[in-house]
Design an enzyme around this catalytic site. Structure first.
Site, PDB file in Angstrom:
ATOM      1  N   HIS A   1      -3.366  -5.671   2.396  1.00  0.00           N
ATOM      2  CA  HIS A   1      -3.038  -5.835   3.818  1.00  0.00           C
ATOM      3  C   HIS A   1      -3.648  -7.165   4.246  1.00  0.00           C
ATOM      4  CE1 HIS A   1      -1.914  -1.593   4.423  1.00  0.00           C
ATOM      5  NE2 HIS A   1      -2.978  -1.254   3.730  1.00  0.00           N
TER       6      HIS A   1
ATOM      7  N   ARG B   1     -12.390   6.267  -1.869  1.00  0.00           N
ATOM      8  CA  ARG B   1     -11.490   5.438  -1.086  1.00  0.00           C
ATOM      9  C   ARG B   1     -11.847   3.978  -1.339  1.00  0.00           C
ATOM     10  NH1 ARG B   1      -7.674   7.056   2.100  1.00  0.00           N
ATOM     11  NH2 ARG B   1      -6.813   5.376   3.333  1.00  0.00           N
TER      12      ARG B   1
ATOM     13  N   CYS C   1       0.815  -1.218   0.000  1.00  0.00           N
ATOM     14  CA  CYS C   1       0.000   0.000   0.000  1.00  0.00           C
ATOM     15  C   CYS C   1       0.856   1.279   0.000  1.00  0.00           C
ATOM     16  CB  CYS C   1      -1.006  -0.060   1.141  1.00  0.00           C
ATOM     17  SG  CYS C   1      -2.476   0.916   0.799  1.00  0.00           S
TER      18      CYS C   1
HETATM   19  N1  GLN Z   1      -2.022   6.806   2.142  1.00  0.00           N
HETATM   20  C1  GLN Z   1      -2.125   5.894   1.045  1.00  0.00           C
HETATM   21  C2  GLN Z   1      -3.489   5.920   0.330  1.00  0.00           C
HETATM   22  O1  GLN Z   1      -4.474   6.292   0.925  1.00  0.00           O
HETATM   23  C3  GLN Z   1      -1.794   4.486   1.540  1.00  0.00           C
HETATM   24  C4  GLN Z   1      -2.801   3.952   2.522  1.00  0.00           C
HETATM   25  C5  GLN Z   1      -2.377   2.644   3.142  1.00  0.00           C
HETATM   26  O2  GLN Z   1      -1.201   2.352   3.228  1.00  0.00           O
HETATM   27  N2  GLN Z   1      -3.326   1.874   3.644  1.00  0.00           N
HETATM   28  O3  GLN Z   1      -3.549   5.560  -0.819  1.00  0.00           O
END
Ligand code: GLN
Length: 236
Positions: A194, A130, A96
């Site tokens: 993840h 998101r 990520c």
């Molecule tokens: N900040 C990054 C995004 O929102 C990565 C988020 C994360 O590592 N879960 O894309």
């Protein structure tokens, strides 16, 4: 493993900045699956105030919030150790935020492009929504082709350049763009998974190990395979 040592060195980069959703489990499971095969290991924790050693075998980066991600990218770029390690033949498994910053460029919270570490040919920017939830994806056939599962939570989207190939093809969830998930280039892998990803996907853990140690003896299926099946069933 490097010629000078028979110990597999697993390097966890910046646990103080990049370590969301249990991503540290990736280090623990690589260590465990190597040890079960009798391979001597060492897990090295490199904090953001420390130099990144270039002599490791497998480097792991986790996810993170937008601001720690920028700090991590700046430090990794000025340190140079990770790039040297890849030039020396090390493997990288980055998740990520870690995935985005090892690319050529990524977006800050206003989507201004910032330079990445440049070891994976991807460009990331912010998406309109998101991406949150379970992912199921089919691994690239040249990497074995099995199904992988994980949990995603990110605003970023990633576009692959010609030197990188998709790690997998999404059937549930968003990943890079709703069609592909993650990327690999040589022995450098990035993913939005993840979960943590490697305990949830023992085949993927062994793929990363094999790149560094060669042929691996099979292990009897255990809780990792049960978790894998349970998460696949829960997601579809
Ligand atoms: N900040 C990054 C995004 O929102 C990565 C988020 C994360 O590592 N879960 O894309």
């Amino acid at each position: 493993m490097s010629d000078t040592s028979s110990t597999l060195r697993i390097v966890w980069i910046y646990p103080d900045l990049l370590s969301t959703y249990g991503d540290q489990g990736n280090a623990l499971i690589l260590n465990r699956r190597a040890q079960l095969r009798g391979i001597p290991t060492e897990v090295v924790y490199v904090y953001s105030s420390d130099p990144v050693p270039a002599e490791g075998d497998i480097y792991l980066l986790g996810g993170g919030e937008d601001r720690p991600q920028i700090l991590a990218a700046d430090r990794l770029r000025s340190d140079g150790g990770l790039k040297r390690a890849v030039e020396n033949g090390a493997s990288v498994f980055a998740v990520c935020a870690g995935y985005q910053i090892i690319g050529e460029s990524y977006g800050d919270d206003d989507d201004n492009p910032l330079p990445g570490v440049g070891i994976l040919d991807i460009h990331s920017g912010r998406g309109e929504s998101r991406a949150v939830g379970e992912i199921v994806a089919q691994l690239d056939p040249t990497l074995g082709g099995g199904r992988i599962t994980g949990f995603e939570n990110h605003q970023g989207r990633s576009r692959l350049g010609s030197d990188a190939a998709p790690l997998s093809y999404t059937s549930v969830g968003i990943g890079n763009d709703g069609q592909t998930e993650g990327a690999y280039q040589g022995k450098v892998v990035g993913t939005y998974l993840h979960g943590p990803a490697l305990p949830r996907n023992p085949e993927l853990a062994d793929l990363v190990l094999r790149w560094r140690v060669g042929t691996l003896e099979p292990l009897a299926p255990s809780w990792g395979e049960k978790l894998h099946e349970e998460r696949l069933t829960a997601a579809v």
